[in-house]
Design a protein around this motif. Structure first.
Motif, mmCIF file in Angstrom:
data_model
loop_
_atom_site.group_PDB
_atom_site.id
_atom_site.type_symbol
_atom_site.label_atom_id
_atom_site.label_comp_id
_atom_site.label_asym_id
_atom_site.label_seq_id
_atom_site.Cartn_x
_atom_site.Cartn_y
_atom_site.Cartn_z
ATOM 1 N N ARG A 105 0.845 -1.189 0.000
ATOM 2 C CA ARG A 105 0.000 0.000 0.000
ATOM 3 C C ARG A 105 0.878 1.236 0.000
ATOM 4 O O ARG A 105 1.846 1.339 0.746
ATOM 5 C CB ARG A 105 -0.890 0.002 1.244
ATOM 6 N N LYS A 107 0.974 5.103 0.818
ATOM 7 C CA LYS A 107 0.236 6.114 1.569
ATOM 8 C C LYS A 107 0.025 7.341 0.701
ATOM 9 O O LYS A 107 0.945 7.795 0.012
ATOM 10 C CB LYS A 107 1.001 6.502 2.830
ATOM 11 N N THR A 108 -1.185 7.868 0.737
ATOM 12 C CA THR A 108 -1.489 9.091 -0.016
ATOM 13 C C THR A 108 -2.173 10.084 0.906
ATOM 14 O O THR A 108 -2.716 9.708 1.938
ATOM 15 C CB THR A 108 -2.426 8.788 -1.201
ATOM 16 N N LYS A 109 -2.139 11.348 0.499
ATOM 17 C CA LYS A 109 -2.811 12.392 1.263
ATOM 18 C C LYS A 109 -3.896 12.987 0.386
ATOM 19 O O LYS A 109 -3.732 13.059 -0.839
ATOM 20 C CB LYS A 109 -1.815 13.491 1.651
#
Length: 139
Positions: A105, A107-109
């Motif tokens: 995975r 991580k995104t914002k």
């Protein structure tokens, strides 16, 4: 038995027992042992890589015995040959699933626009609630 380019299951690691199946089949079901109990000696297998062994243990769940044997029961069909092929196909499918490495995975914002839109929606909702709570004094 070939699972993938790198993984082979030796026939000596497989044991098949034929037992009487439940369900439809008329008198035949009482006479012929058509259900298959396929036992795969997972503990002694060396062709499955270590990362896949852990996943296979998890995927096998209650089908894995304490001695490291995976038991697959197949009684979907009325013929012994079809049940035998079904059990082997399910074993191959299980091992193939274990061989697939899960995609990590990233991580995104949320974007700046998405954050602003969320804050705007919260403000509008707050105003609606504030309008409902006001008591008007007519005196």
């Amino acid at each position: 038995m070939r699972v993938s380019n790198t993984v082979d299951i030796d026939e000596s690691e497989l044991e098949e027992r034929f037992v009487r199946a439940s369900g439809p089949g008329g008198q035949n079901v009482n006479k012929v042992s058509t259900a298959v109990e396929l036992r795969f000696d997972f503990a002694s297998n060396t062709s499955i890589p270590e990362f896949a062994r852990e996943r296979l243990k998890r995927l096998a769940g209650r089908r894995l015995t304490g001695e490291g044997i995976i038991v697959i029961q197949a009684d979907r069909f009325r013929s012994q040959e079809q049940n035998r092929a079904d059990a082997r196909a399910r074993l191959v499918e299980l091992v193939e699933k274990a061989l697939l490495r899960p995609k990590p995975r990233i991580k995104t914002k949320p974007s700046r626009g998405a954050r602003e839109e969320r804050m705007k929606a919260k403000t509008v909702r707050g105003k609606v609630k504030k309008m409902r709570s006001r008591k008007v004094d007519f005196d």
